[in-house]
Design an enzyme around this catalytic site. Structure first.
Site, short mmCIF file in Angstrom:
data_model
loop_
_atom_site.label_atom_id
_atom_site.label_comp_id
_atom_site.label_asym_id
_atom_site.label_seq_id
_atom_site.Cartn_x
_atom_site.Cartn_y
_atom_site.Cartn_z
N SER A 13 0.83 -1.20 0.00
CA SER A 13 0.00 0.00 0.00
C SER A 13 0.87 1.26 0.00
O SER A 13 0.37 2.33 -0.34
CB SER A 13 -0.90 0.00 1.23
N TYR A 44 -4.28 1.11 3.63
CA TYR A 44 -5.23 0.04 3.31
C TYR A 44 -5.85 -0.51 4.60
O TYR A 44 -6.93 -1.08 4.58
CB TYR A 44 -4.51 -1.10 2.60
N GLY A 45 -5.13 -0.35 5.71
CA GLY A 45 -5.50 -1.00 6.96
C GLY A 45 -6.84 -0.62 7.55
O GLY A 45 -7.35 -1.29 8.44
N CYS A 75 2.12 -6.36 1.54
CA CYS A 75 1.16 -5.73 2.44
C CYS A 75 0.34 -6.80 3.16
O CYS A 75 -0.34 -7.61 2.52
CB CYS A 75 0.25 -4.83 1.61
N ASN A 76 0.39 -6.78 4.47
CA ASN A 76 -0.37 -7.76 5.25
C ASN A 76 -1.86 -7.59 5.03
O ASN A 76 -2.61 -8.56 4.94
CB ASN A 76 -0.05 -7.62 6.74
N THR A 77 -2.30 -6.34 4.97
CA THR A 77 -3.73 -6.09 4.78
C THR A 77 -4.20 -6.62 3.43
O THR A 77 -5.22 -7.31 3.34
CB THR A 77 -4.02 -4.57 4.90
N GLU A 152 5.74 5.86 10.69
CA GLU A 152 5.93 6.80 9.56
C GLU A 152 6.45 8.15 10.05
O GLU A 152 7.12 8.86 9.32
CB GLU A 152 4.63 6.94 8.76
N HIS A 189 4.98 -2.37 8.75
CA HIS A 189 5.72 -1.33 9.48
C HIS A 189 6.41 -1.84 10.74
O HIS A 189 7.34 -1.22 11.24
CB HIS A 189 4.77 -0.20 9.88
N1 DGL Z 1 0.98 -2.19 4.51
C1 DGL Z 1 -0.05 -2.27 5.52
C2 DGL Z 1 -0.01 -3.64 6.18
O1 DGL Z 1 0.98 -4.33 6.16
C3 DGL Z 1 0.11 -1.18 6.58
C4 DGL Z 1 -0.15 0.22 6.06
C5 DGL Z 1 -1.57 0.44 5.56
O2 DGL Z 1 -2.52 0.36 6.36
O3 DGL Z 1 -1.72 0.67 4.36
O4 DGL Z 1 -1.01 -4.08 6.71
#
Ligand code: DGL
Length: 274
Positions: A13, A44-45, A75-77, A152, A189
């Site tokens: 994201s 994205y979260g 991205c985990n989300t 961030e 993060h």
């Molecule tokens: N990249 C998102 C994750 O790993 C974290 C940042 C976001 O919420 O976009 O879940």
């Protein structure tokens, strides 16, 4: 199959997925990398499945159109909410971060109790819980939405961040999970917070970094996809990196440095038309 340098597309994201790219570069330096950060549409979260799936599929198509032979959903989300949709839409293999993280947790836990921290959306999807329960583990998931903006901001070793982490993890390790012995970092993060989190969790807790576990899963996948000789695997060729960002190139360079640990020179702005 050819034995040439693979081109690996990494999607996130925004900037956080650079922690996954960093782990990939350490393990697989003899590859070319395309990194797509959807910085105009993060976070994205806090978004819905529909939105995240639509955004992620667009990014996956973009990376494929730029010759990515394998896609890593850093991205985990996006992995938790949309890995099935991305995999169905893609024409190349897709690796997400949840399964490698769950596998590493299963290897690390002795008492089968695992705590996972991530964004609201990742936790609501229960993707980690499902992956851990499939491995006969008990899982406690905890959303830690304040941690992404703190990272961030660069506050990775700040007393405020430590206090916030103590509150979240105090809750996560409460009520029947006092003896959990693994903490999975289910958000791009969080690897930057590893030293701080080590101070916060009980000393016996192993921290599983899904960025590192994913890099190992990608290496295994590549070996199947593009079998390479021992000599090639050992060669420490310099990786070629190209970055795409949907928001400001200048901001990507600035924040990218923080996540990757070195400069992100070749950044191109991308305008994904809705
Ligand atoms: N990249 C998102 C994750 O790993 C974290 C940042 C976001 O919420 O976009 O879940």
């Amino acid at each position: 199959m050819t034995m040439r340098r693979p081109t690996i597309g990494v999607f996130d994201s925004g900037f956080g997925g650079l922690t996954v790219l960093k782990a990939l570069l350490e393990l697989i330096p003899d590859a070319d990398y395309l990194y797509f950060g959807d910085t105009a549409r993060l976070p994205y979260g806090s978004k819905s499945v529909e939105t995240v799936a639509r955004y992620a599929v667009e990014a996956a198509h973009y990376l494929e159109a730029h010759s990515a032979q394998l896609l890593v959903i850093a991205c985990n989300t996006a992995t938790a909410l949309a890995l099935d949709r991305i995999t169905a839409a893609a024409h190349v293999p897709v690796v997400g971060v949840v399964e490698p993280g769950a596998e590493a947790a299963a290897e690390a836990t002795k008492n089968k109790k695992v705590v996972v921290i991530g964004t609201e959306a990742t936790v609501s999807s229960h993707a980690y819980r499902k992956a851990l329960e499939a491995r006969q583990l008990n899982a406690r998931e905890k959303a830690c939405p304040l941690l992404v903006p703190l990272v961030e901001e660069g506050w990775v070793d700040h007393t405020v961040t430590e206090q916030v982490a103590r509150i979240y993890l105090g809750q996560a390790f409460g009520d029947g999970f006092h003896d959990a012995d693994v903490l999975v970092l289910g958000c791009t993060h969080y690897p930057l917070l590893k030293p701080l989190l080590h101070r916060v969790v009980p000393a016996n807790v192993t921290i599983v970094d899904s960025a590192e576990s994913t890099a190992h899963a990608v290496a295994a996948h590549l070996q199947e996809l593009l079998p390479r000789s021992e000599a090639q695997l050992e060669s420490r060729a310099t990786p070629r990196l190209k970055f795409f960002a949907t928001d400001s190139v200048e901001k990507f360079r600035r924040l990218g440095q923080r996540f990757l640990g070195h400069s992100t020179d070749d950044v191109q702005h991308v305008d994904l038309k809705e």
